[in-house]
Write an enzyme that holds these catalytic residues in place. Structure first.
Site, short mmCIF file in Angstrom:
data_model
loop_
_atom_site.label_atom_id
_atom_site.label_comp_id
_atom_site.label_asym_id
_atom_site.label_seq_id
_atom_site.Cartn_x
_atom_site.Cartn_y
_atom_site.Cartn_z
CB SER A 63 -0.91 0.01 1.23
OG SER A 63 -1.83 -1.06 1.17
CD GLU A 106 1.09 1.52 4.74
OE1 GLU A 106 1.52 0.36 4.77
OE2 GLU A 106 -0.14 1.79 4.72
#
Length: 340
Positions: free
Chosen positions: A264, A336
């Protein structure tokens, strides 16, 4: 007279492609790259960097990092992927920071518990997992920690310190280590040691990882190693639990290990209430290509290196997603992935 070799001369490889040390397969040549195997070597290396005025960058297996196409020529890149240990100390499991998180799930499986199942196929090491409080579904790394050991780089002696997990300010993808110049070197787990069989089998498993699994930083190799070890345990009469089978099904259905990536790219915004991947899907951005990179057709929050992508290609697609989400949904997603 024999001159003592500095830790930089002793431990550093020279002119090394960082792409070999990232699951993204991206990164230019580093003038200095070290992989210390002990906390003592790490401390000596940091002391040398301080003495010579050379900056350093600490990372683990490189599974959540985008290295630059043109690295800082003076930077000493330090991977802790060989700082690997899984042992029993004072009736607790001690895990060094370079140990793969996925190895914990197999250790737990051998011991007959299920609290570590969520770490299966998390493609990173324990130190990085603690730093970012890695999670899968409702389970987080902070759930399994008792004590974390670290080096405060502002401490002239660079001695090893400890902090209880309860004081680590863990939250969603957050920890105290993101706010201090501390290097995580290991942790005690709060999961019980179940048997001598678990200890001996875990030691063999760890040796297998050191021999066959630890290099290069390749997602297909990582997947193949841990899937093979689960099958081997099943052959010994230790069946794979449904929780792990579900993880295999999910990650293979989303093609997580088909191309180099870092999983991600953005953190989910829980205030908004919809996963970033779903928002990218609503924006019809899946499959968008730029240079050698592509927004995954199977998961909107993954950008894949499908054809020798550069860091600039991935950053371009990150900006495409950021601007589109901001314009349509009114917020800017937080990365992230760590941009070096």
């Amino acid at each position: 007279m024999t001159l003592h070799k500095s830790a930089i001369d002793r431990l550093c490889k020279r002119h090394v492609p960082l792409s070999d040390y990232s699951t993204y397969g991206v990164g230019g040549l580093a003038n200095y790259l070290a992989m210390p195997e002990t906390s003592a070597d790490l401390a000596e290396l940091l002391q040398d960097c301080k003495r010579l005025g050379m900056p350093w960058y600490i990372f683990g297996m490189g599974s959540n990092i985008l290295f630059p196409d043109e690295p800082n020529k003076d930077m000493v890149y330090i991977s802790l992927k060989r700082l690997v240990e899984l042992a029993v100390r004072d009736d607790k499991w001690y895990v060094a920071s370079g140990t793969p998180m996925s190895l914990l799930s197999l250790m737990g499986l051998i011991g007959g518990g299920d609290s570590l199942d969520f770490t299966f196929l998390l493609p990173g090491c324990v130190g990085a997992g603690i730093y970012m409080n890695a999670k899968y579904n409702a389970s987080q790394v902070c759930d399994i920690l008792d004590t974390v050991y670290y080096i405060d780089t502002m401490d002239p002696g660079l001695s090893v310190r400890s902090i209880p997990a309860s004081e680590c300010q863990f939250a969603y993808k957050q920890s105290i280590f993101q706010h201090h110049p501390w290097i995580i070197i290991g942790a005690d787990l709060n999961t019980p040691v179940s048997s001598e069989e678990q200890i001996s089998s875990t030691a063999l498993l760890l040796q297998e990882w050191k021999t066959r699994g630890s290099h290069p930083s390749s997602l297909p190799s990582f997947f193949s190693f841990f899937l093979g070890e689960v099958h081997a345990l099943a052959g010994r009469g230790i069946p794979t639990p449904q929780s792990m089978l579900d993880i295999i099904k999910y990650r293979t259905s989303k093609r997580h290990f088909d191309y180099p990536s870092c999983g991600s790219v953005f953190k989910n915004n829980y205030d908004y209430g919809v996963a970033i991947g779903s928002l990218v899907d609503q924006l019809n951005l899946k499959g968008t290509e730029y240079g050698g990179a592509i927004i995954s057709p199977h998961h909107g929050n993954m950008i894949l290196n499908q054809n020798h992508a550069k860091a600039t290609d991935i950053l371009y697609l990150m900006n495409v997603i950021t601007e589109a989400i901001h314009q349509r949904f009114g917020f800017i997603p937080e990365p992230e992935i760590v941009l070096v």
